[in-house]
Each structure stands twice: as structure tokens, then as C-alpha cells.
Design an enzyme around this catalytic site. Structure first.
Site, PDB file in Angstrom:
ATOM      1  N   ASP A 175      42.689 -61.204 -32.950  1.00  0.00           N
ATOM      2  CA  ASP A 175      42.995 -61.655 -31.597  1.00  0.00           C
ATOM      3  C   ASP A 175      44.518 -61.687 -31.477  1.00  0.00           C
ATOM      4  OD1 ASP A 175      43.638 -63.237 -29.403  1.00  0.00           O
ATOM      5  OD2 ASP A 175      42.051 -64.701 -29.791  1.00  0.00           O
ATOM      6  N   ILE A 176      45.051 -60.934 -30.556  1.00  0.00           N
ATOM      7  CA  ILE A 176      46.515 -60.789 -30.484  1.00  0.00           C
ATOM      8  C   ILE A 176      47.198 -62.109 -30.116  1.00  0.00           C
ATOM      9  CG2 ILE A 176      46.813 -60.076 -28.056  1.00  0.00           C
ATOM     10  CD1 ILE A 176      48.597 -57.751 -29.236  1.00  0.00           C
ATOM     11  N   THR A 228      42.132 -49.783 -22.283  1.00  0.00           N
ATOM     12  CA  THR A 228      40.804 -49.387 -22.780  1.00  0.00           C
ATOM     13  C   THR A 228      39.702 -50.399 -22.489  1.00  0.00           C
ATOM     14  OG1 THR A 228      41.103 -50.374 -24.975  1.00  0.00           O
ATOM     15  CG2 THR A 228      41.856 -48.106 -24.685  1.00  0.00           C
ATOM     16  N   GLY A 229      40.037 -51.460 -21.755  1.00  0.00           N
ATOM     17  CA  GLY A 229      39.022 -52.444 -21.386  1.00  0.00           C
ATOM     18  C   GLY A 229      38.648 -52.281 -19.932  1.00  0.00           C
ATOM     19  N   VAL A 230      39.056 -53.236 -19.122  1.00  0.00           N
ATOM     20  CA  VAL A 230      38.775 -53.232 -17.681  1.00  0.00           C
ATOM     21  C   VAL A 230      39.194 -51.898 -17.032  1.00  0.00           C
ATOM     22  CG1 VAL A 230      39.363 -54.368 -15.497  1.00  0.00           C
ATOM     23  CG2 VAL A 230      39.087 -55.744 -17.557  1.00  0.00           C
ATOM     24  N   TYR A 231      40.302 -51.313 -17.498  1.00  0.00           N
ATOM     25  CA  TYR A 231      40.837 -50.098 -16.861  1.00  0.00           C
ATOM     26  C   TYR A 231      40.129 -48.812 -17.289  1.00  0.00           C
ATOM     27  CZ  TYR A 231      44.684 -52.517 -14.432  1.00  0.00           C
ATOM     28  OH  TYR A 231      45.432 -53.310 -13.591  1.00  0.00           O
ATOM     29  N   ASP A 235      44.948 -59.972 -21.084  1.00  0.00           N
ATOM     30  CA  ASP A 235      45.899 -60.626 -20.169  1.00  0.00           C
ATOM     31  C   ASP A 235      45.510 -62.097 -19.958  1.00  0.00           C
ATOM     32  OD1 ASP A 235      47.903 -60.973 -18.305  1.00  0.00           O
ATOM     33  OD2 ASP A 235      47.001 -59.712 -16.756  1.00  0.00           O
TER      34      ASP A 235
HETATM   35  N1  AR6 Z   1      43.311 -59.597 -28.606  1.00  0.00           N
HETATM   36  C1  AR6 Z   1      43.404 -58.257 -28.795  1.00  0.00           C
HETATM   37  N2  AR6 Z   1      42.790 -57.369 -27.983  1.00  0.00           N
HETATM   38  C2  AR6 Z   1      42.038 -57.846 -26.979  1.00  0.00           C
HETATM   39  C3  AR6 Z   1      41.885 -59.238 -26.716  1.00  0.00           C
HETATM   40  C4  AR6 Z   1      42.569 -60.133 -27.597  1.00  0.00           C
HETATM   41  N3  AR6 Z   1      42.509 -61.447 -27.439  1.00  0.00           N
HETATM   42  N4  AR6 Z   1      41.079 -59.382 -25.626  1.00  0.00           N
HETATM   43  C5  AR6 Z   1      40.715 -58.151 -25.235  1.00  0.00           C
HETATM   44  N5  AR6 Z   1      41.289 -57.220 -26.054  1.00  0.00           N
HETATM   45  P1  AR6 Z   1      41.824 -55.235 -21.163  1.00  0.00           P
HETATM   46  P2  AR6 Z   1      43.129 -53.095 -19.602  1.00  0.00           P
HETATM   47  C6  AR6 Z   1      41.212 -55.745 -26.007  1.00  0.00           C
HETATM   48  O1  AR6 Z   1      40.639 -55.198 -20.277  1.00  0.00           O
HETATM   49  O2  AR6 Z   1      42.004 -52.183 -19.840  1.00  0.00           O
HETATM   50  C7  AR6 Z   1      43.129 -57.552 -16.915  1.00  0.00           C
HETATM   51  O3  AR6 Z   1      42.345 -58.189 -15.960  1.00  0.00           O
HETATM   52  C8  AR6 Z   1      39.993 -55.147 -25.341  1.00  0.00           C
HETATM   53  O4  AR6 Z   1      38.914 -55.107 -26.242  1.00  0.00           O
HETATM   54  O5  AR6 Z   1      42.336 -56.564 -21.569  1.00  0.00           O
HETATM   55  O6  AR6 Z   1      44.543 -52.572 -19.807  1.00  0.00           O
HETATM   56  C9  AR6 Z   1      44.557 -57.301 -16.428  1.00  0.00           C
HETATM   57  O7  AR6 Z   1      45.017 -58.341 -15.600  1.00  0.00           O
HETATM   58  C10 AR6 Z   1      40.504 -53.765 -24.994  1.00  0.00           C
HETATM   59  O8  AR6 Z   1      40.374 -52.905 -26.123  1.00  0.00           O
HETATM   60  O9  AR6 Z   1      43.092 -54.443 -20.493  1.00  0.00           O
HETATM   61  C11 AR6 Z   1      44.431 -56.011 -15.686  1.00  0.00           C
HETATM   62  O10 AR6 Z   1      43.972 -56.234 -14.358  1.00  0.00           O
HETATM   63  C12 AR6 Z   1      41.999 -53.969 -24.755  1.00  0.00           C
HETATM   64  O11 AR6 Z   1      42.285 -55.298 -25.198  1.00  0.00           O
HETATM   65  C13 AR6 Z   1      43.384 -55.258 -16.464  1.00  0.00           C
HETATM   66  O12 AR6 Z   1      42.606 -56.246 -17.130  1.00  0.00           O
HETATM   67  C14 AR6 Z   1      42.438 -53.848 -23.311  1.00  0.00           C
HETATM   68  O13 AR6 Z   1      41.463 -54.388 -22.451  1.00  0.00           O
HETATM   69  C15 AR6 Z   1      43.988 -54.375 -17.514  1.00  0.00           C
HETATM   70  O14 AR6 Z   1      42.985 -53.637 -18.130  1.00  0.00           O
END
Ligand code: AR6
Length: 167
Positions: free
Chosen positions: A8-9, A117-120, A33
Site C-alpha cells: 500500500d503506497i 490502471t484503476g478507475v481510468y 488518490d
Molecule cells: N497503494 C498502491 N496502489 C494502489 C492503492 C494503494 N493504496 N490503491 C489503489 N492502488 P486508481 P487511476 C492501485 O483507480 O486509474 C481516482 O478517483 C490500483 O490497484 O487509483 O489513475 C482519482 O481521483 C491501480 O492499479 O487511479 C481519479 O479520478 C492503481 O493504483 C482516478 O481515480 C491506479 O488506480 C484516477 O484513476
């Protein structure tokens, strides 16, 4: 040195800076985020509000509130629309500009989540290739570039991809 870690970052320590996968309005949200803002506390959101916005592909820096690091670099990766809307270049820019911002602030170690790679919705394999390719370009300028993977499958993917890129 490039390191790849499962975790967890928001719990990272022994590193100067973590990168947040933010949105253009810097208003917080879900995913990493949301986790970073919850763990860092309200001072970081206050700084983000003062900065105001961050266009896709660029990066801004704040302090890190209650986290055990000194800085947070907030970058905005692209939303995946199929790959023909400039997404690869925008994702490269997000990593590149995060590194540039870190160098500007004399940061020697930095940890990244898997931006976009998550929400986006950016496909994981392609995103990993970009994350590590840009990291390799900057490797000599940092003591440590850490990729913090949130799942075991991400960890494996990062390890295999780095191995391939190093040849
Ligand atoms: N530690 C490390 N990695 C994580 C953690 C954590 N605690 N939580 C999630 N991840 P995302 P995006 C990973 O959706 O796709 C937000 O609402 C997750 O598994 O966090 O860039 C923002 O406000 C995935 O691999 O970011 C924007 O609106 C990675 O982090 C939007 O999401 C990125 O997933 C950005 O979307």
C-alpha cells in the site's frame, strides 16, 4: 536502482516522495488518490485546492501531511478511450513530468503506483511497459525508483516486464 514491491503506497517509508494518481481538478476521489488523502490528512487537500488543477500528463507537488514521506507528487494519467486518443503519450508524460518535478525538488527516491490502471481503465500490460521504460531513462538520476504494486498479479507483471526490458 529500480525496485518493485507489493504493498500500500500510503504506508511507504524510507523514501522521499510518493506519486499520486490524481484527477485534473485535484479534488480527490477513489482508488489510490482517496487512500493517500485519507492517510495524509486535510493539509494536503488544502494545498491541492490552492494549486487548483493539473492537466492530464503534468505533475504538481505538495507536502505529505501525516505520511512518512516528505512530498507527494500528484500526476494525472489519461482516461483510456481505446488507445487512439493520445493515451500512450499522455501516460508517458505523466511519468516523465513526475520525474522532472522530483529532480527539480532534489528528490532522490520516489515511489509510484500504477497510474491510470484503476478507475481510468488503462490496460495493465501496456501501462507497465510505459511506467518501467520511463523509469529506466531516469534510473541513474535517483537512488531508488520504487514501483509499489497493489496486487500480486501487478507485482509479477512488473517483475517480468522489467526483466524483458533489461534484456
Ligand atoms: N497503494 C498502491 N496502489 C494502489 C492503492 C494503494 N493504496 N490503491 C489503489 N492502488 P486508481 P487511476 C492501485 O483507480 O486509474 C481516482 O478517483 C490500483 O490497484 O487509483 O489513475 C482519482 O481521483 C491501480 O492499479 O487511479 C481519479 O479520478 C492503481 O493504483 C482516478 O481515480 C491506479 O488506480 C484516477 O484513476
Amino acid at each position: 536502482m529500480i525496485t518493485i514491491k507489493l504493498g500500500d503506497i500510503t504506508l511507504e517509508e524510507n523514501i522521499d516522495c510518493i506519486v499520486n494518481a490524481a484527477n485534473e481538478r485535484l479534488v480527490g476521489g477513489g482508488g489510490v488518490d482517496g487512500a493517500i488523502h485519507r492517510a495524509a490528512g486535510p493539509s494536503v487537500m488544502t494545498e491541492c485546492r490552492q494549486i487548483g488543477s493539473c492537466p492530464t500528463g503534468s505533475a504538481v507537488i505538495t507536502s505529505a501531511g501525516d505520511l512518512k514521506v516528505l512530498h507527494i507528487i500528484h500526476t494525472v494519467g489519461p482516461i483510456w478511450y481505446g488507445g487512439a486518443q493520445g493515451e500512450p503519450q499522455q501516460l508517458k508524460d505523466a511519468y516523465y513530468n513526475s520525474f522532472k518535478k522530483a529532480l527539480e525538488y532534489k528528490i532522490k527516491s520516489i515511489a509510484f503506483p500504477a497510474i491510470s490502471t484503476g478507475v481510468y481503465g488503462y490496460p495493465k500490460n501496456e501501462a507497465t511497459l510505459i511506467a518501467l521504460s520511463v523509469g529506466l531513462e531516469f534510473e541513474s538520476k535517483f537512488d531508488e525508483i520504487r514501483y509499489t504494486c497493489f496486487s500480486k498479479s501487478d507485482l509479477t507483471n512488473y517483475q517480468l516486464t522489467l526483466h524483458k526490458l533489461r534484456g
